[in-house]
Enzyme design. Structure first.
Site, PDB file in Angstrom:
ATOM      1  N   LYS A 119       0.834  -1.201   0.000  1.00 36.12           N
ATOM      2  CA  LYS A 119       0.000   0.000   0.000  1.00 36.12           C
ATOM      3  C   LYS A 119       0.869   1.252   0.000  1.00 36.12           C
ATOM      4  O   LYS A 119       0.655   2.187  -0.781  1.00 36.12           O
ATOM      5  CB  LYS A 119      -0.921   0.003   1.230  1.00 36.12           C
ATOM      6  CG  LYS A 119      -1.951   1.113   1.208  1.00 36.12           C
ATOM      7  CD  LYS A 119      -2.425   1.495   2.569  1.00 36.12           C
ATOM      8  CE  LYS A 119      -1.487   2.492   3.200  1.00 36.12           C
ATOM      9  NZ  LYS A 119      -1.945   3.061   4.464  1.00 36.12           N
TER      10      LYS A 119
ATOM     11  N   ASP B 176      -6.146   0.810   0.758  1.00 36.23           N
ATOM     12  CA  ASP B 176      -6.130   1.035   2.206  1.00 36.23           C
ATOM     13  C   ASP B 176      -7.478   0.596   2.772  1.00 36.23           C
ATOM     14  O   ASP B 176      -8.312   0.023   2.074  1.00 36.23           O
ATOM     15  CB  ASP B 176      -5.810   2.504   2.534  1.00 36.23           C
ATOM     16  CG  ASP B 176      -6.960   3.432   2.162  1.00 36.23           C
ATOM     17  OD1 ASP B 176      -7.929   2.979   1.504  1.00 36.23           O
ATOM     18  OD2 ASP B 176      -6.897   4.611   2.534  1.00 36.23           O
TER      19      ASP B 176
END
Ligand code: SF4
Length: 214
Positions: A119, A137
């Site tokens: 991420k 996320d």
């Protein structure tokens, strides 16, 4: 592109036409530090601590010379600060030693840095280096699953893969920001604004609940 997803992204863009990264930064170094700090905490909390941190450690070279104990007082108000302080210093050391002090511009190289996961790497390449990416996320994951673009049991890597197959590469980064804003300000984890949601007809979450949440 998947028609439902096209429609959903268009609606999100009409709601949040200025969706963008909300972590304050002036360089790839600052963005990397901010994204690493943002794990399991809010961008607002990160933005409160980074001005003093960046003032004390204005670049990766200065950070690489620090001890994690030096960093802790600057980030004490955010979660997991001891681990994050250690990761920040080790990240900086490796960037100096392996990458001549330049934050890498590829996911593969970024993933060699301590504290940088998929991420974080996606956010850095997308926001700073303009490489199309979708960072999944907590908001992107929740919105994707509620709207039925991924299964409830999908791992974040599967959510990312499914979104990437449904969205043209040129729109990945924009879609990422739109879904974050939609999740952060509208389709919240607790008390989503279903009663005023323009996507309620598309929403699997609402259909499963069988009623609009007030
Ligand atoms: S109806 Fe509610 S759960 Fe569904 S997308 Fe809208 S805000 Fe999210």
């Amino acid at each position: 592109m998947n028609n439902r997803l096209i429609y959903a992204l268009e609606v999100m863009e009409s709601m949040f036409p200025h969706a963008k990264a909300e972590l304050n930064h002036q360089s790839a170094y600052e963005l990397t530090v901010a994204v690493m700090l943002s794990a399991q905490t809010t961008d607002i909390a990160v933005n409160k601590v980074t001005p003093a941190l960046f003032n004390a450690y204005p670049n990766v070279f200065e950070l690489s010379k620090a001890q994690s104990e030096d960093i802790e007082p600057y980030i004490r108000t955010i979660g997991l600060y001891k681990n994050k302080a250690k990761a920040l210093v080790n990240m900086a050391k490796r960037v100096v030693q392996e990458y001549n002090g330049i934050i890498p511009n590829t996911r593969t190289k970024l993933l060699t840095l301590e504290g940088v996961g998929i991420k974080t790497a996606n956010v850095i390449v997308s926001v700073w280096y303009n490489v199309p990416a979708i960072a999944v996320d907590t908001h992107v994951e929740r919105v994707s699953k509620r709207l039925g673009f991924a299964k409830d049991y999908d791992h974040v890597n599967d959510v990312e893969r499914k979104l990437k197959t449904k969205i043209p590469r040129s729109d990945w980064s924009k879609a990422h920001h739109l879904m974050i804003f939609f999740g952060r300000y509208h389709c919240k984890a607790v008390s989503p604004k279903c009663e005023v949601c323009p996507l309620s007809n598309e929403c699997r979450y609402i259909k499963q609940k069988g009623a609009v949440t007030k």
